[in-house]
Scaffold this motif. Structure first.
Motif, mmCIF file in Angstrom:
data_model
loop_
_atom_site.group_PDB
_atom_site.id
_atom_site.type_symbol
_atom_site.label_atom_id
_atom_site.label_comp_id
_atom_site.label_asym_id
_atom_site.label_seq_id
_atom_site.Cartn_x
_atom_site.Cartn_y
_atom_site.Cartn_z
ATOM 1 N N ASP A 21 -3.933 43.284 -65.036
ATOM 2 C CA ASP A 21 -4.518 42.281 -65.895
ATOM 3 C C ASP A 21 -5.303 41.269 -65.073
ATOM 4 O OD1 ASP A 21 -5.188 40.462 -67.710
ATOM 5 O OD2 ASP A 21 -3.164 39.744 -68.119
ATOM 6 N N PRO A 22 -6.628 41.432 -65.023
ATOM 7 C CA PRO A 22 -7.386 40.509 -64.185
ATOM 8 C C PRO A 22 -7.412 39.095 -64.766
ATOM 9 C CG PRO A 22 -8.871 42.018 -65.329
ATOM 10 C CD PRO A 22 -7.475 42.412 -65.687
ATOM 11 N N TYR A 23 -7.021 38.951 -66.034
ATOM 12 C CA TYR A 23 -6.984 37.615 -66.630
ATOM 13 C C TYR A 23 -5.773 36.870 -66.122
ATOM 14 C CZ TYR A 23 -10.137 39.931 -69.865
ATOM 15 O OH TYR A 23 -11.164 40.646 -70.398
ATOM 16 N N GLY A 24 -4.646 37.584 -66.075
ATOM 17 C CA GLY A 24 -3.396 36.931 -65.734
ATOM 18 C C GLY A 24 -3.182 36.741 -64.255
ATOM 19 N N SER A 25 -3.897 37.490 -63.425
ATOM 20 C CA SER A 25 -3.573 37.423 -62.001
ATOM 21 C C SER A 25 -4.554 36.578 -61.194
ATOM 22 C CB SER A 25 -3.471 38.844 -61.428
ATOM 23 O OG SER A 25 -4.665 39.552 -61.652
ATOM 24 N N LEU A 26 -5.500 35.941 -61.875
ATOM 25 C CA LEU A 26 -6.416 35.050 -61.151
ATOM 26 C C LEU A 26 -6.130 33.612 -61.584
ATOM 27 C CD1 LEU A 26 -9.797 36.996 -61.547
ATOM 28 C CD2 LEU A 26 -8.280 36.988 -59.566
ATOM 29 N N ASN A 27 -6.107 32.694 -60.642
ATOM 30 C CA ASN A 27 -5.860 31.294 -60.955
ATOM 31 C C ASN A 27 -7.089 30.711 -61.668
ATOM 32 O OD1 ASN A 27 -5.521 28.538 -60.946
ATOM 33 N ND2 ASN A 27 -4.623 28.490 -58.896
ATOM 34 N N PRO A 28 -6.913 30.270 -62.934
ATOM 35 C CA PRO A 28 -8.087 29.818 -63.705
ATOM 36 C C PRO A 28 -8.713 28.549 -63.150
ATOM 37 C CG PRO A 28 -6.067 29.363 -64.915
ATOM 38 C CD PRO A 28 -5.679 30.174 -63.712
ATOM 39 N N ARG A 29 -7.971 27.813 -62.311
ATOM 40 C CA ARG A 29 -8.506 26.530 -61.837
ATOM 41 C C ARG A 29 -9.117 26.627 -60.453
ATOM 42 N NH1 ARG A 29 -3.553 23.066 -63.861
ATOM 43 N NH2 ARG A 29 -3.791 23.618 -66.046
ATOM 44 N N MET A 30 -9.204 27.834 -59.927
ATOM 45 C CA MET A 30 -9.737 27.991 -58.581
ATOM 46 C C MET A 30 -11.029 28.775 -58.659
ATOM 47 S SD MET A 30 -7.015 29.147 -55.788
ATOM 48 C CE MET A 30 -6.958 28.360 -54.239
ATOM 49 N N GLN A 55 -11.932 42.186 -62.626
ATOM 50 C CA GLN A 55 -11.187 43.175 -61.864
ATOM 51 C C GLN A 55 -11.831 43.332 -60.489
ATOM 52 O OE1 GLN A 55 -8.391 43.997 -61.179
ATOM 53 N NE2 GLN A 55 -7.760 45.355 -62.838
ATOM 54 N N ARG A 56 -13.161 43.199 -60.412
ATOM 55 C CA ARG A 56 -13.835 43.245 -59.110
ATOM 56 C C ARG A 56 -13.389 42.089 -58.226
ATOM 57 N NH1 ARG A 56 -18.567 46.688 -59.260
ATOM 58 N NH2 ARG A 56 -18.853 47.441 -61.373
ATOM 59 N N ILE A 57 -13.163 40.917 -58.840
ATOM 60 C CA ILE A 57 -12.682 39.776 -58.061
ATOM 61 C C ILE A 57 -11.286 40.069 -57.514
ATOM 62 C CG2 ILE A 57 -12.039 37.332 -58.161
ATOM 63 C CD1 ILE A 57 -14.107 37.092 -60.493
ATOM 64 N N GLY A 58 -10.432 40.658 -58.372
ATOM 65 C CA GLY A 58 -9.083 41.030 -57.930
ATOM 66 C C GLY A 58 -9.134 41.994 -56.750
ATOM 67 N N ILE A 59 -10.097 42.899 -56.797
ATOM 68 C CA ILE A 59 -10.244 43.870 -55.704
ATOM 69 C C ILE A 59 -10.734 43.164 -54.444
ATOM 70 C CG2 ILE A 59 -11.525 45.918 -54.957
ATOM 71 C CD1 ILE A 59 -11.559 46.788 -57.948
ATOM 72 N N TYR A 101 -15.916 30.114 -61.678
ATOM 73 C CA TYR A 101 -14.505 30.236 -62.047
ATOM 74 C C TYR A 101 -14.262 31.551 -62.794
ATOM 75 C CZ TYR A 101 -13.828 25.433 -60.656
ATOM 76 O OH TYR A 101 -13.724 24.290 -59.915
ATOM 77 N N PRO A 102 -12.993 32.046 -62.776
ATOM 78 C CA PRO A 102 -12.712 33.343 -63.416
ATOM 79 C C PRO A 102 -13.212 33.462 -64.860
ATOM 80 C CG PRO A 102 -10.807 32.647 -62.165
ATOM 81 C CD PRO A 102 -11.807 31.516 -62.091
ATOM 82 N N HIS A 103 -13.128 32.372 -65.661
ATOM 83 C CA HIS A 103 -13.499 32.515 -67.073
ATOM 84 C C HIS A 103 -14.981 32.795 -67.256
ATOM 85 C CE1 HIS A 103 -14.626 28.201 -66.704
ATOM 86 N NE2 HIS A 103 -15.568 28.565 -67.554
ATOM 87 N N GLU A 104 -15.775 32.588 -66.204
ATOM 88 C CA GLU A 104 -17.211 32.833 -66.335
ATOM 89 C C GLU A 104 -17.556 34.312 -66.167
ATOM 90 O OE1 GLU A 104 -19.684 29.892 -64.157
ATOM 91 O OE2 GLU A 104 -17.762 29.022 -63.570
ATOM 92 N N PHE A 105 -16.543 35.136 -65.901
ATOM 93 C CA PHE A 105 -16.814 36.558 -65.653
ATOM 94 C C PHE A 105 -16.290 37.431 -66.778
ATOM 95 C CE2 PHE A 105 -16.728 34.483 -61.565
ATOM 96 C CZ PHE A 105 -17.780 35.055 -60.891
ATOM 97 N N SER A 106 -16.858 38.627 -66.906
ATOM 98 C CA SER A 106 -16.348 39.598 -67.890
ATOM 99 C C SER A 106 -15.118 40.294 -67.312
ATOM 100 C CB SER A 106 -17.425 40.627 -68.188
ATOM 101 O OG SER A 106 -17.616 41.448 -67.052
ATOM 102 N N GLY A 107 -14.437 41.077 -68.140
ATOM 103 C CA GLY A 107 -13.216 41.759 -67.707
ATOM 104 C C GLY A 107 -13.423 42.630 -66.476
#
Lengths: 333, 323
Positions: free
Chosen positions: B105-114, B166-170, B156-162
């Motif tokens: 879940d790339p939504y849940g595993s990225l810190n939304p404030r960073m 996932q690319r950020i997580g990678i 920030y993470p919310h500016e990206f699509s799903g």
């Protein structure tokens, strides 16, 4: 075939936010015949679920099913019914099942009471008769010893059994139309296979028409007679399931089919569609798929292609200028 | 993709994880949930192995045990010749740099404030890999490597699509230059067109950075595009372990056969008739005696032995009747 049981014409569901309206569903038309299954496929954000909710008129403000839309159930236009009349339709003539049964079952009511409630509400029968109907329905969806399970709470059921209970509830009043929104997405494959078999056999016995929404093309290939492919709030391709999946016409359908990992044949590198689904706030000008389309030319950037006839196949300028496809494929990689 | 030969980078031996089931106000132990019940396999350097199974089969618990995020009840995990349970502080830090995880879940595993750059910078700093200008340059390279732009570092993470998330997580997993990457359902939350992009990216990165993968997935069709070898799990055990091609061409275990036949194929030609399984996955708190799969097994030769004796994983499949 008999007259269609459900006819949707030019369905538009817009969300009226501060600036531009968000055109989630933008001119969808289809008809559904008794005893058949229509698959709606597409990626998230293309408007599949909103289409189902719109049919039941379950869209809350700021969303609105635009008044020019028409949703005919038999010979009644649901757009003209009052809220009270709609309540008599929902769960009775048209019912719906959802992806996640745990969130659509009430955790503090027993399974039996939840099914019986729908029966009592719509059929006006007594408590005992409704309970008996509930037990009968649980048996029909393949839950062993149904009388003994009526007093169970949803958490005492496994995921597959909960989805069966949802189906029992949806079919308890013998609906004409069942809207199934990703009903097997949360389930494991072996359980998914059982639920698909169950839906097909119930359709044979009860004759209801099914609208089956899924992002999984394999599932839809298995269950649907006809398919609608949606992209960016519109239908981009429609036709018989076998034809759509074996000879897709629209570049988006082609792209989707190429990007699914295959279990048969040679395992080759996947062909992805570039980019991602655009936001409903700003659909691209011209053809909504053109920024991701490998065939797009000038015309696609300017003029939106139309699905002119009700039985037209593909919303694409290639239908009019097929030579463009050939040129492209010769030049292409 | 072909299996590469070489020493195992990861060795899992008789791994067991039992979770206590407690009840009542005193929290008395009422029993055990056998999430992982004697799992053994190895992953060679440069290889990609998939752990496949339905929910509750213990695949994710196995991944967490391997990375040391859970403590095993018994058994051991050896990474590059060292028992991960015996590592000292410095050894553990090194292991955590060399072995990374990508979550579902790339939504849940990225810190939304960073910001994306901030997340990558933190990973680089914690492991003392780069600072200052060096870190900024490295962040740019990482983002380009996963198909994003170096300017994305300030977003920030919310500016990206799903798919982009996932690319950020990678990118975050790759920031610390790992050798081994556990990917836990990395494409399950993505749309098909985007899923293909991410699977291709993972294949490219594997070549480019010579990575070793352990894929956790419930989706057999994905496995075929990513793995050299596959371990099929059922109720906490590996029931079949085989090369990817031979598993798809000739599945040995009745469970693998049923699982394969249940995958909905768009083109059903040449696909086996579906094998219907009765009932549901057994209860890991009270697994059936004998072969854990026997209550649902459709094998015609099922007999008393299946009901009483646990089959060993021999010749590829843990089944008394091999087939």
């Amino acid at each position: 075939m008999s007259a269609p049981v459900l006819q949707v014409a030019d369905l538009r569901t817009y969300f009226h936010t501060a600036d531009e309206p968000l055109r989630a569903v933008d001119g969808v038309s289809f008809s559904l015949e008794r005893g058949t299954t229509l698959g709606i496929v597409g990626e998230s954000g293309c408007g599949k679920s909103i289409t189902c909710l719109s049919i039941l008129r379950l869209i809350d403000r700021p969303g609105r099913v635009e008044p020019e839309s028409s949703i005919k159930l038999g010979d009644r236009d649901l757009m003209e019914l009052s809220e009270a009349q709609m309540r008599a339709v929902r769960g009775n003539e048209i019912s719906m099942i959802f992806q996640e049964p745990m969130t659509s079952l009430n955790p503090v009511w027993t399974i039996g009471d939840q099914i019986a409630e729908a029966v009592r509400l719509h059929r006006g029968v007594g408590r005992a008769a409704a309970r008996q109907r509930a037990a009968e329905m649980l048996g029909l969806v393949g839950i062993p010893k149904p009388e003994g399970r009526l007093n169970d709470y949803p958490h005492e059921f496994s995921g597959g059994m909960r989805q069966r209970a949802m189906i029992a509830m949806a079919l308890a009043c013998d609906p004409d139309v069942l809207l199934a929104d990703e009903p097997t997405t949360a389930l494991d494959v072996t359980i998914q296979a059982e639920i698909l078999d169950l839906l097909a056999s119930l359709q044979d016995r009860l004759g209801m028409a099914i609208v089956f929404v899924s992002h999984d093309l394999g599932v839809v290939a298995q269950i649907a007679d006809r398919v609608i492919v949606m992209y960016a709030g519109q239908i981009v391709e429609q036709g018989d399931t076998g034809r759509v999946f074996s000879q897709p016409r629209h570049p988006y359908t082609e792209g989707l089919l190429r990007s699914i990992p295959r279990v048969t044949g040679k395992a080759a590198r996947l062909t992805a569609i570039a980019g991602s689904v655009p936001s409903a706030r700003r659909w691209p000008r011209g053809c909504r798929f053109h920024p991701r389309c490998p065939h797009a030319w000038e015309r696609c950037r300017e003029e939106p292609p139309l699905l002119l006839a009700a039985d037209a196949t593909s919303r694409c300028w290639l239908e009019e200028e097929p030579q463009r496809r050939a040129v492209r494929e010769e030049a292409g990689p | 993709m072909t299996a590469r030969t070489g020493a195992p980078l990861l060795e899992v031996r008789e791994l067991v994880k039992h979770f206590p089931i407690r009840s009542g106000i005193l929290g008395r132990r009422r029993g055990h949930l056998r999430a992982v019940d004697g799992v053994s396999f190895e992953v060679r350097r440069g290889e990609s192995v998939a752990l496949v199974g339905e929910s509750g089969c213990g695949k994710s618990t196995t991944a967490r045990l391997i990375l040391g995020l859970l403590k095993p009840t018994a058994g051991r995990v050896t990474f590059d010749g060292q028992n991960t349970d015996e590592l000292d502080r410095a050894g553990l830090m090194g292991f955590r740099r060399r072995a990374q995880i990508i979550f579902q879940d790339p939504y849940g595993s990225l810190n939304p404030r960073m910001t994306v750059g901030g997340m990558l910078r933190e990973a680089l700093r914690v492991h003392g890999l780069a600072r200052g200008r060096g870190a900024e340059q490295r962040i740019g390279e990482l983002l380009e490597a996963v198909g994003l732009h170096s300017d994305d570092a300030g977003r920030y993470p919310h500016e990206f699509s799903g798919g982009q998330r996932q690319r950020i997580g990678i990118a975050r997993a790759l920031a610390v230059e790992p050798e081994f990457v556990v990917a836990d359902e990395p494409v399950s939350a993505l749309d098909v067109s985007v899923q293909a992009q991410v699977l291709n990216l993972l294949a490219d990165l594997r070549e480019r950075f010579r990575l070793t993968y352990l894929f956790i997935t419930h989706d057999l069709s994905v496995v075929r595009h990513i793995a050299d070898r596959v371990a099929v799990m059922y109720l906490g055990r590996v029931v079949e372990l085989a090369d990817c091609e031979s598993l798809f061409a000739n599945p040995l275990h009745p469970y693998t056969q049923a699982l394969l036949s249940a995958v909905p194929a768009v083109d059903a030609r040449g696909w086996p008739e579906r094998i219907a399984l009765s009932g549901e996955l057994g209860n890991p708190a009270d697994p059936p005696p004998g072969c854990p799969f026997h209550p649902r097994c459709p094998h015609p030769a099922k007999d008393e032995r299946c009901r009483s004796e646990l089959p060993e994983l021999e010749g590829g499949a843990a089944c008394h009747h091999g087939s």
